[in-house]
Design an enzyme around this catalytic site. Structure first.
Site, PDB file in Angstrom:
ATOM      1  N   ASP A  15      45.885  31.285  38.071  1.00  0.00           N
ATOM      2  CA  ASP A  15      45.831  32.418  37.128  1.00  0.00           C
ATOM      3  C   ASP A  15      46.135  32.010  35.680  1.00  0.00           C
ATOM      4  O   ASP A  15      46.994  32.626  35.007  1.00  0.00           O
ATOM      5  CB  ASP A  15      46.868  33.495  37.526  1.00  0.00           C
ATOM      6  CG  ASP A  15      46.731  33.964  38.964  1.00  0.00           C
ATOM      7  OD1 ASP A  15      45.612  33.959  39.486  1.00  0.00           O
ATOM      8  OD2 ASP A  15      47.765  34.355  39.558  1.00  0.00           O
ATOM      9  N   GLU A 223      40.187  42.793  39.554  1.00  0.00           N
ATOM     10  CA  GLU A 223      41.471  42.357  38.970  1.00  0.00           C
ATOM     11  C   GLU A 223      41.187  41.308  37.893  1.00  0.00           C
ATOM     12  O   GLU A 223      40.051  41.014  37.580  1.00  0.00           O
ATOM     13  CB  GLU A 223      42.394  41.776  40.057  1.00  0.00           C
ATOM     14  CG  GLU A 223      41.847  40.523  40.730  1.00  0.00           C
ATOM     15  CD  GLU A 223      42.710  40.033  41.890  1.00  0.00           C
ATOM     16  OE1 GLU A 223      43.715  40.660  42.231  1.00  0.00           O
ATOM     17  OE2 GLU A 223      42.341  38.992  42.475  1.00  0.00           O
TER      18      GLU A 223
HETATM   19  O1  FUB Z   1      48.225  35.155  41.841  1.00  0.00           O
HETATM   20  C1  FUB Z   1      48.295  36.387  42.498  1.00  0.00           C
HETATM   21  C2  FUB Z   1      47.061  37.210  42.246  1.00  0.00           C
HETATM   22  O2  FUB Z   1      45.927  36.515  42.723  1.00  0.00           O
HETATM   23  C3  FUB Z   1      46.749  37.466  40.797  1.00  0.00           C
HETATM   24  O3  FUB Z   1      47.572  38.397  40.184  1.00  0.00           O
HETATM   25  C4  FUB Z   1      45.328  37.867  40.934  1.00  0.00           C
HETATM   26  O4  FUB Z   1      44.609  37.932  39.743  1.00  0.00           O
HETATM   27  C5  FUB Z   1      44.814  36.805  41.882  1.00  0.00           C
HETATM   28  O5  FUB Z   1      44.452  35.629  41.210  1.00  0.00           O
END
Ligand code: FUB
Length: 325
Positions: A15, A223
């Site tokens: 991320d 997301e």
């Molecule tokens: O790293 C945990 C979660 O996985 C992140 O918040 C999302 O964007 C995904 O990459």
């Protein structure tokens, strides 16, 4: 750098939020670890408990400097569990780290931690941001000096539990012809510690101006929001989650609506995909992650970077991810 390269092979990081501060590139990733928690749709296996910061003055040729642990779950007074994707912004001599974390009731909230250096360490505020919810904060500074936070994520990210910024009695995930759930955006206050307004929906629309439908999970928001400006156009970029692509949509202001344009990065090895886009020393780069080094373990991801290229008309050239079909 036309071929993607791994950035840090000593440990698992994911991320990446990336910014240029004082002519140096700073990388703010999640810090993956083997917790032994079984994999599920809620993302419980992403049980991260600290952050490192990395930096470099030459992303193409120099190894990253690891500035070590800069914030830990155990430092955060309201903490429950799971430090997910963070981002950092600079204003008036201070650096603000925004991080999603479950509180003691297992509800994701967004916290702020402050430092006088881009490499931290960061000191957390005693409480989460008032009115914050869900995950994946990405903070964008507009040319007029205002800062905006984009946030939100489905499934384990809990965005389906909210409507009009209020918690619902029951989670509501739209399907088929219903409008897709949008990311949220809010301008930050002058102190950088609060929202200056109620979060608004970030609408992604098709060429006819109609909001994308939930059934279009190949291109709808899931997301991992990010915002950058190229030649005066605002590019809202995001992950499609369960279809594993990084896509983009463009608009003429930070709130949108944004018109869907295409795929930036096709599927990578691993379940999640996540990114940031930054210009450094005259080139544009796409930072992301995949699970090739961990042999496909979704919760153990590795940082990557590749050059990002635009067509003359502003379209982004699609990059092939590591999960070639
Ligand atoms: O790293 C945990 C979660 O996985 C992140 O918040 C999302 O964007 C995904 O990459």
């Amino acid at each position: 750098m036309k071929t993607a390269k791994y950035l840090f092979e000593k440990d698992y990081m994911a991320d990446p939020a990336v910014h240029v501060f004082n002519d140096r590139l700073y990388i703010y990733p999640s810090h993956d670890r083997e917790s032994g928690i079984p994999e599920n749709d809620n993302g419980d296996h992403f049980d991260m408990n600290d952050y490192h910061v990395f930096s470099t003055s030459d992303i193409e040729n120099e190894p990253l400097t690891d500035h070590g642990v800069v914030l830990k779950v155990s430092d955060i007074p309201w903490a429950g569990r799971q430090l997910w994707d963070n981002d950092v912004a600079f204003k008036d001599g201070r650096y603000y780290m925004y991080f999603p974390l479950k509180d003691k009731n297992d509800i994701f909230r967004i916290g702020v931690a402050v430092s006088d250096k881009p490499e931290g360490p960061f000191v957390p505020q005693p409480d989460p941001m008032k009115g914050s919810y869900s995950i994946d904060p990405a903070v964008f500074k507009d040319a007029d000096g205002h800062f905006y936070m984009y946030f939100g994520g489905l499934w384990g990210g809990q965005l389906q539990r909210y409507k009009d910024n209020k918690a619902l009695e029951c989670a509501c995930l739209p399907e088929g012809d219903q409008d897709a759930l949008p990311a949220r955006v809010a301008r930050l206050s002058e102190t950088m510690l609060d929202f200056a307004e109620e979060p608004r929906a970030v609408y992604i629309v098709d060429e006819a101006g109609k909001p994308l439908k939930a059934g279009r999970n190949d291109i709808r928001f899931f997301e991992a929001s990010w915002m950058h400006v190229y030649n005066g156009t605002y590019y809202f970029t995001y992950s499609t989650g369960d279809t594993h692509q990084i896509c983009y949509a463009t608009g003429d202001n930070p709130y949108g609506p944004f018109t869907y344009k295409g795929v930036i990065l096709t599927e990578v090895v691993g379940w999640t995909t996540h990114h940031s886009i930054v210009q450094f020393k005259g080139k544009w780069y796409l930072f992301h992650h995949d699970c090739v080094p961990s042999n496909g373990k979704t919760w153990l991801r590795s940082l990557k970077v590749v050059e990002l290229e635009y067509e003359a008309d502003g379209r982004i050239k699609t990059i092939q991810g590591s999960a070639k079909k």
